[in-house]
Design an enzyme around this catalytic site. Sequence first.
Site, PDB file in Angstrom:
ATOM      1  N   THR A   5      -4.079  -8.073  10.820  1.00 52.70           N
ATOM      2  CA  THR A   5      -4.900  -7.469   9.765  1.00 52.70           C
ATOM      3  C   THR A   5      -6.339  -7.933   9.909  1.00 52.70           C
ATOM      4  OG1 THR A   5      -5.318  -7.333   7.382  1.00 52.70           O
ATOM      5  CG2 THR A   5      -4.008  -9.216   8.124  1.00 52.70           C
ATOM      6  N   ALA A  64       0.429  -9.443  18.737  1.00 57.89           N
ATOM      7  CA  ALA A  64       1.587  -9.938  17.986  1.00 57.89           C
ATOM      8  C   ALA A  64       2.894  -9.768  18.769  1.00 57.89           C
ATOM      9  CB  ALA A  64       1.670  -9.207  16.652  1.00 57.89           C
ATOM     10  N   HIS A  75       0.804  -1.226   0.000  1.00 55.59           N
ATOM     11  CA  HIS A  75       0.000   0.000   0.000  1.00 55.59           C
ATOM     12  C   HIS A  75       0.838   1.278   0.000  1.00 55.59           C
ATOM     13  CE1 HIS A  75      -3.747  -2.322   1.674  1.00 55.59           C
ATOM     14  NE2 HIS A  75      -3.478  -2.597   0.416  1.00 55.59           N
TER      15      HIS A  75
HETATM   16  P1  OAD Z   1      -7.223  -2.729  10.289  1.00 60.08           P
HETATM   17  O1  OAD Z   1      -7.231  -1.494  11.105  1.00 60.08           O
HETATM   18  O2  OAD Z   1      -8.364  -2.992   9.398  1.00 60.08           O
HETATM   19  O3  OAD Z   1      -7.123  -3.977  11.258  1.00 60.08           O
HETATM   20  C1  OAD Z   1      -6.171  -4.065  12.258  1.00 60.08           C
HETATM   21  C2  OAD Z   1      -6.261  -5.452  12.882  1.00 60.08           C
HETATM   22  O4  OAD Z   1      -5.230  -5.556  13.844  1.00 60.08           O
HETATM   23  C3  OAD Z   1      -7.595  -5.720  13.605  1.00 60.08           C
HETATM   24  O5  OAD Z   1      -8.130  -6.952  13.144  1.00 60.08           O
HETATM   25  C4  OAD Z   1      -7.175  -5.821  15.077  1.00 60.08           C
HETATM   26  O6  OAD Z   1      -7.931  -6.789  15.793  1.00 60.08           O
HETATM   27  C5  OAD Z   1      -5.728  -6.262  14.954  1.00 60.08           C
HETATM   28  N1  OAD Z   1      -4.858  -5.900  16.088  1.00 60.08           N
HETATM   29  C6  OAD Z   1      -4.969  -4.844  16.925  1.00 60.08           C
HETATM   30  N2  OAD Z   1      -3.964  -4.836  17.806  1.00 60.08           N
HETATM   31  C7  OAD Z   1      -3.181  -5.928  17.520  1.00 60.08           C
HETATM   32  C8  OAD Z   1      -1.984  -6.465  18.069  1.00 60.08           C
HETATM   33  N3  OAD Z   1      -1.361  -5.884  19.088  1.00 60.08           N
HETATM   34  N4  OAD Z   1      -1.480  -7.599  17.527  1.00 60.08           N
HETATM   35  C9  OAD Z   1      -2.098  -8.190  16.467  1.00 60.08           C
HETATM   36  N5  OAD Z   1      -3.224  -7.724  15.921  1.00 60.08           N
HETATM   37  C10 OAD Z   1      -3.764  -6.605  16.416  1.00 60.08           C
HETATM   38  O7  OAD Z   1      -5.842  -2.734   9.513  1.00 60.08           O
HETATM   39  P2  OAD Z   1      -5.448  -3.503   8.180  1.00 60.08           P
HETATM   40  O8  OAD Z   1      -6.054  -4.853   8.130  1.00 60.08           O
HETATM   41  O9  OAD Z   1      -3.976  -3.376   8.051  1.00 60.08           O
HETATM   42  O10 OAD Z   1      -5.350   0.626   3.395  1.00 60.08           O
HETATM   43  O11 OAD Z   1      -6.140  -2.595   7.102  1.00 60.08           O
HETATM   44  C11 OAD Z   1      -5.968  -2.922   5.761  1.00 60.08           C
HETATM   45  C12 OAD Z   1      -5.940  -1.665   4.930  1.00 60.08           C
HETATM   46  O12 OAD Z   1      -7.139  -0.939   5.125  1.00 60.08           O
HETATM   47  C13 OAD Z   1      -4.851  -0.686   5.324  1.00 60.08           C
HETATM   48  O13 OAD Z   1      -3.613  -0.961   4.719  1.00 60.08           O
HETATM   49  C14 OAD Z   1      -5.397   0.599   4.823  1.00 60.08           C
HETATM   50  C15 OAD Z   1      -6.797   0.428   5.374  1.00 60.08           C
HETATM   51  O14 OAD Z   1      -7.720   1.285   4.994  1.00 60.08           O
HETATM   52  C16 OAD Z   1      -4.991   1.745   2.776  1.00 60.08           C
HETATM   53  O15 OAD Z   1      -4.630   2.760   3.339  1.00 60.08           O
HETATM   54  C17 OAD Z   1      -5.063   1.617   1.297  1.00 60.08           C
END
Ligand code: OAD
Length: 267
Positions: free
Chosen positions: A210, A252, A131
Site C-alpha cells: 500500500t 510481496a 473499501h
Molecule cells: P496504491 O496504488 O496507492 O499503491 C500500491 C502500492 O503497492 C505502491 O506503493 C506500490 O509501490 C506497491 N506495490 C506495487 N507492486 C507491489 C508488489 N508486487 N508487492 C508489494 N507492493 C507492491 O494502492 P493502495 O495503497 O491500496 O481506494 O491504495 C489505497 C486506496 O486508494 C485504494 O483502496 C483505493 C485507492 O484509490 C478506493 O478505491 C476507495
Amino acid sequence: MVAELSPKLIAEVQRAAELLAVQSRICILTGAGVSAESGIPTFRDKQTGLWEQYRAEDLASPNAFARDPRLVWSWYQWRRQLVHDKKPNPAHHTLAQWQQDAIENKKSFTLITQNVDDLHEQAGSMTTHLHGHLWRNRCHDCGTPYPNKAETLDSNKKSINFDDSLISCQQCSGYIRPDIVWFGEALPVQAWQTAENAAASCDVFISIGTSSLVYPAAGLAQLAQQNGAKVIEINPNPTPNTIVDITLAANAGVVLPLLMQKMAALT
Ligand code: OAD
C-alpha cells in the site's frame, strides 16, 4: 526468485522472522500492491486503453457518479472485466496459510485489506474489507443491495454481464452502483471497528503493498505503533510511512513465502 534478493534484504527478512516468531498478535493491512503480481494494476499505475485520460481518484467518487453515472459505471464494469479471471498469487496464498497456522496455534491474526477484489478469499483467507467489494452492487440512493449475477456466480465470473448500461433500483429508481467506498465516503462501521481493534492490540503490524496515502486506512500503522507494536512494511517502493521498524523492499509475492520459510525454520 529469492536469488533476485540482495543479501541485505535477506538479512532483513530474517530479522522480521525472528521478531514475528516470538509474537502472538499479528495485524496485516494489504493494498493494491498485493494483487499486482496477479496482473491487477495498482491505483497509482497509469490507466490504460480507453481510460488512459482518467485518474482513478477522479472516477471513484460520489461527485463523479452524480456528474456522469454512466461514465463511472462503465469504468467499474471495465475493471470487473480486468479482474474477473485473475487468480491469487504467492502473497495471497502465503497469507492464507499463515492465518490458518495462527488459528491452529490459537494466535491472533487479523487480515485487513483496502482491496475490493476477492483474491484473499479465493486463496482461503478470512478478510476484513475496508473499501467494499467489487463484485457487489447497491442502490446509490437507498442502499438496497442489487443481487446481480456477480454475487451468485462468484466462482464462475466468466458468466457475468459486463454491459455498461445503467441499472435503476426497483425500490426507489436510484442508480445501481458498485458496493465500494469512494473518496469522501465513510468506511463500513463494523469493518473499521475490527481494523482499529486489531491494530491497537497487535504486537506486530505489517503493511503490504500500500502507498499509505489514503486515510483512514493509512493511519492504522501509527495506531499500532502508538500502542507498542513493531511495524513492518513490504513494498518495493518507498512510502511516506515514517514509523517503520523493518522495511522489506521487494515484491510481496517473493518476500512473503521467504518470510514464512524463515519463520518455520525458527520453530
Ligand atoms: P496504491 O496504488 O496507492 O499503491 C500500491 C502500492 O503497492 C505502491 O506503493 C506500490 O509501490 C506497491 N506495490 C506495487 N507492486 C507491489 C508488489 N508486487 N508487492 C508489494 N507492493 C507492491 O494502492 P493502495 O495503497 O491500496 O481506494 O491504495 C489505497 C486506496 O486508494 C485504494 O483502496 C483505493 C485507492 O484509490 C478506493 O478505491 C476507495
